[in-house]
Motif scaffolding. Structure first.
Motif, PDB file in Angstrom:
ATOM      1  N   SER A  70     -10.771 -10.116   8.800  1.00  0.00           N
ATOM      2  CA  SER A  70      -9.963  -9.798   7.627  1.00  0.00           C
ATOM      3  C   SER A  70     -10.687  -8.790   6.767  1.00  0.00           C
ATOM      4  O   SER A  70     -11.849  -8.514   7.000  1.00  0.00           O
ATOM      5  N   ARG A  71      -9.986  -8.280   5.752  1.00  0.00           N
ATOM      6  CA  ARG A  71     -10.689  -7.546   4.698  1.00  0.00           C
ATOM      7  C   ARG A  71     -11.575  -8.545   3.973  1.00  0.00           C
ATOM      8  O   ARG A  71     -11.277  -9.749   3.932  1.00  0.00           O
ATOM      9  N   TRP A  72     -12.664  -8.034   3.342  1.00  0.00           N
ATOM     10  CA  TRP A  72     -13.558  -8.924   2.588  1.00  0.00           C
ATOM     11  C   TRP A  72     -12.933  -9.183   1.224  1.00  0.00           C
ATOM     12  O   TRP A  72     -13.291  -8.558   0.227  1.00  0.00           O
ATOM     13  N   LEU A 132      -9.462 -13.973  -1.401  1.00  0.00           N
ATOM     14  CA  LEU A 132      -8.272 -14.758  -1.036  1.00  0.00           C
ATOM     15  C   LEU A 132      -8.163 -15.002   0.478  1.00  0.00           C
ATOM     16  O   LEU A 132      -7.321 -15.765   0.930  1.00  0.00           O
ATOM     17  N   LYS A 133      -9.011 -14.365   1.259  1.00  0.00           N
ATOM     18  CA  LYS A 133      -8.983 -14.598   2.709  1.00  0.00           C
ATOM     19  C   LYS A 133      -9.753 -15.872   3.080  1.00  0.00           C
ATOM     20  O   LYS A 133      -9.755 -16.284   4.243  1.00  0.00           O
ATOM     21  N   GLY A 134     -10.454 -16.463   2.125  1.00  0.00           N
ATOM     22  CA  GLY A 134     -11.072 -17.776   2.354  1.00  0.00           C
ATOM     23  C   GLY A 134     -12.246 -17.791   3.327  1.00  0.00           C
ATOM     24  O   GLY A 134     -12.491 -18.805   3.989  1.00  0.00           O
ATOM     25  N   THR A 139      -0.501 -12.642  13.581  1.00  0.00           N
ATOM     26  CA  THR A 139       0.500 -12.188  14.549  1.00  0.00           C
ATOM     27  C   THR A 139      -0.211 -11.567  15.750  1.00  0.00           C
ATOM     28  O   THR A 139       0.138 -11.825  16.906  1.00  0.00           O
ATOM     29  N   GLU A 140      -1.212 -10.749  15.455  1.00  0.00           N
ATOM     30  CA  GLU A 140      -1.956 -10.068  16.522  1.00  0.00           C
ATOM     31  C   GLU A 140      -2.618 -11.090  17.457  1.00  0.00           C
ATOM     32  O   GLU A 140      -2.577 -10.957  18.679  1.00  0.00           O
ATOM     33  N   ALA A 141      -3.197 -12.105  16.872  1.00  0.00           N
ATOM     34  CA  ALA A 141      -3.879 -13.123  17.677  1.00  0.00           C
ATOM     35  C   ALA A 141      -2.871 -13.936  18.491  1.00  0.00           C
ATOM     36  O   ALA A 141      -3.107 -14.249  19.669  1.00  0.00           O
TER      37      ALA A 141
HETATM   38  N1  UDP Z   1      -8.151  -5.077  10.248  1.00  0.00           N
HETATM   39  C1  UDP Z   1      -8.769  -4.068  10.955  1.00  0.00           C
HETATM   40  N2  UDP Z   1     -10.123  -3.976  10.932  1.00  0.00           N
HETATM   41  C2  UDP Z   1     -10.886  -4.847  10.230  1.00  0.00           C
HETATM   42  C3  UDP Z   1     -10.252  -5.888   9.501  1.00  0.00           C
HETATM   43  C4  UDP Z   1      -8.865  -5.977   9.522  1.00  0.00           C
HETATM   44  O1  UDP Z   1      -8.100  -3.281  11.628  1.00  0.00           O
HETATM   45  O2  UDP Z   1     -12.116  -4.693  10.240  1.00  0.00           O
HETATM   46  C5  UDP Z   1      -6.680  -5.139  10.318  1.00  0.00           C
HETATM   47  C6  UDP Z   1      -6.115  -6.386  10.984  1.00  0.00           C
HETATM   48  O3  UDP Z   1      -6.213  -6.297  12.390  1.00  0.00           O
HETATM   49  C7  UDP Z   1      -4.689  -6.352  10.463  1.00  0.00           C
HETATM   50  C8  UDP Z   1      -4.841  -5.732   9.072  1.00  0.00           C
HETATM   51  O4  UDP Z   1      -6.136  -5.134   9.043  1.00  0.00           O
HETATM   52  O5  UDP Z   1      -3.883  -5.512  11.256  1.00  0.00           O
HETATM   53  C9  UDP Z   1      -4.785  -6.769   7.972  1.00  0.00           C
HETATM   54  O6  UDP Z   1      -3.473  -7.126   7.781  1.00  0.00           O
HETATM   55  P1  UDP Z   1      -3.099  -8.558   7.194  1.00  0.00           P
HETATM   56  O7  UDP Z   1      -1.614  -8.572   7.046  1.00  0.00           O
HETATM   57  O8  UDP Z   1      -3.710  -9.631   8.041  1.00  0.00           O
HETATM   58  O9  UDP Z   1      -3.829  -8.639   5.791  1.00  0.00           O
HETATM   59  P2  UDP Z   1      -3.920  -7.623   4.557  1.00  0.00           P
HETATM   60  O10 UDP Z   1      -5.221  -6.886   4.738  1.00  0.00           O
HETATM   61  O11 UDP Z   1      -2.722  -6.727   4.635  1.00  0.00           O
HETATM   62  O12 UDP Z   1      -3.954  -8.530   3.356  1.00  0.00           O
END
Ligand code: UDP
Length: 508
Positions: free
Chosen positions: A282-284, A287-289, A403-405
């Motif tokens: 996830s992004r750091w 809210l991603k926990g 979704t990707e997973a």
């Molecule tokens: N993602 C990525 N590289 C990273 C971390 C995340 O490409 O190092 C992508 C992840 O595969 C997904 C998107 O970022 O496609 C995150 O979308 P998501 O809806 O899960 O969360 P958001 O960042 O929009 O809150």
């Protein structure tokens, strides 16, 4: 400034259908498309947003536009950008307010600015659009433009709001108060989840969920040799053998005991292809926990937890082998996100505080962002070699990582955040933990998931099916056809009745 984007059609529906698992979804789309294309006739659909590059909307639009065209619906994509810096500031402010953050006050000057920029843009857009052409406006930035265009031209109009928060506070109320008169001018609106629809749009709200492109670098199938090659080229795993292709320009990097970052093969190989691996990518973002997930995993590995809960030697052994991978973008590459760096530093501190025997089973990994394709391949490979994908979000608009997973047949440990609730049914596609912030609950759920291999297989199969049926780009295009045809019909009925909206939207 208005630019009509040149969408190149790199892949046709036939290219998708050539892949066995995609044949059926493509056929299903083709089977229904004709009737909608007939209802839309020779109108041109206009997709309107505010950027040609960057962000999920710009990423998704080319595929939707090219597929609609292939299905016989003339479609164009117009990007409208104001040269006024203040307009950008204002719409960024609105975006944050919709997410529940920021100063709720919107000044009279800002309101006047929004109107005048929207007027200029509407005038320019009117030179491109013909009467009767359906206009789909994405997000708050061009919302006013579409509303004003409707005043001067007889066009069926849809507002697609990609932003969603299933809670209200002063900030969201201020944003909706501002947007309401503009949004109400539209024939139809589209949201991601029912929870995100404001009351005043209930009568004209449709739902369309985000979707995957199954042939993109992030989601395409990787053969065993490709998977192993991506891991090795990313230095996520090692090999003693000489290989044809060298490392990627920038490898993934793993946090080390001395606080530095090194290739993920140090201090030891992670065992991504061999061990039970739990991964969150996830992004750091707080809210991603990430933090409670790390604490929950540490609880799971604690010998007292094993003594109390491990039911067999095999179970205990599996727990002892399992590892947690927490991965996200290299914070140095996301310089406009100081909070990301702060959250990342916090996770690194938590890792440093772990007892050494648990620390070696937790990997904090940063993925380089210099090449989108390479970054996507790394995400793809990491997801594919995971036993469980965790997404411990406190809040989630949708959660494409999940979704990707699921598309890759991974069982998911999710939470009750709205976007995850939509995707992951508890006991069907994995498990949903009751509280994202409770490490004890996380430990128990992970233990249960690791310990039930047959269940994991069933969840994995179900997960794949769910994405195949609901969250592939074909479903998204089908939903757009439905919404567009319905909007055209509805608008035609309203025009015949003589009730077409001609009011000034800000008089409401
Ligand atoms: N993602 C990525 N590289 C990273 C971390 C995340 O490409 O190092 C992508 C992840 O595969 C997904 C998107 O970022 O496609 C995150 O979308 P998501 O809806 O899960 O969360 P958001 O960042 O929009 O809150």
């Amino acid at each position: 400034m208005i630019t009509v984007v040149d969408v190149n059609t790199d892949r046709t529906l036939d290219d998708f259908a050539a892949h066995a698992p995609l044949k059926r979804p493509v056929e299903d789309l083709r089977a229904v498309a004709q009737q909608y294309a007939d209802r839309l006739g020779d109108r041109t659909v206009w997709m309107v947003n505010s950027t040609a590059q960057g962000g999920g909307v710009a990423e998704m639009l080319p595929k939707v536009v090219s597929m609609l065209r292939e299905l016989g619906v003339s479609t164009e994509w117009a990007v409208i950008v104001s040269e006024e810096d203040r307009f950008f500031q204002l719409t960024k402010h609105l975006h944050n307010l919709l997410h529940g953050a920021g100063d709720p006050h919107i000044s009279e000057d800002d309101r006047a600015l929004y109107r005048s920029v929207s007027e200029q843009m509407a005038e320019r857009l009117a030179r491109r659009v013909a009467p009767g052409d359906p206009v789909v406006v994405h997000d708050p930035q061009p919302l006013g433009t579409g509303a004003l265009l409707q005043e001067t031209m007889d066009v069926p109009s849809v507002w697609r709001c990609h932003i969603g928060l299933d809670a209200t506070n002063d900030a969201t109320e201020a944003a909706w108060d501002f947007l309401r008169p503009w949004a109400e001018a539209y024939d139809e609106t589209v949201f991601t989840l029912r929870e995100y629809v404001p009351d005043f749009l209930e009568d004209r709200a449709d739902l369309i969920q985000p979707a995957l492109n199954p042939l993109s670098p992030k989601n395409r199938t990787l053969s065993v040799t490709e998977l192993s090659s991506v891991l090795r080229r990313a230095r996520l795993s090692g090999s003693p053998h000489p290989t044809m292709e060298g490392d990627f320009a920038s490898p993934a990097r793993r946090l080390q005991r001395n606080g530095s970052f090194a290739p993920a093969t140090r201090p030891d190989d992670l065992g991504l292809m061999e061990r039970p691996i739990i991964t969150q990518i996830s992004r750091w973002d707080r809210l991603k926990g990430f933090a409670p997930l790390l604490q929950g995993f540490a609880r799971l590995k604690d010998s007292r937890f094993m003594d109390r809960n491990a039911v067999s030697e095999r179970d205990r052994y599996r727990l002892s082998l399992s590892r947690l991978v927490l991965a996200g973008p290299d914070p140095d590459s996301v310089s406009d996100d100081p909070e990301g760096q702060e959250v990342f530093d916090e996770i690194c501190r938590l890792w440093h505080d772990l007892p050494p025997e648990i620390q070696r089973d937790v990997a904090i990994i940063t993925l380089p962002m210099a090449s989108r394709r390479v970054n996507s391949l790394m995400v793809n490979a990491l997801q594919r070699c995971s036993t469980i994908i965790a997404q411990n979000s406190l809040r989630e608009g949708f959660g494409l990582t999940v979704t990707e997973a699921m598309w890759k047949r991974r069982p998911v440990m999710g939470t009750h955040a709205a976007g995850l609730r939509e995707q992951v049914k508890d006991g069907v596609h994995g498990r949903r933990i009751p509280k994202a912030e409770d490490p004890e609950g996380i430990a128990h759920t992970l233990h249960e998931m690791l310990n039930t291999e047959a269940e994991r297989k069933r969840w994995a199969r179900n997960a794949r099916r769910r994405v195949s049926e609901r969250y592939l780009v074909f479903t998204q295009v089908r939903r757009w056809l439905e919404v567009l045809a319905q909007t055209v019909d509805r608008q035609a009925a309203v025009s015949v009745d003589g009730h077409a909206t001609t009011n000034d939207p800000t008089d409401a």
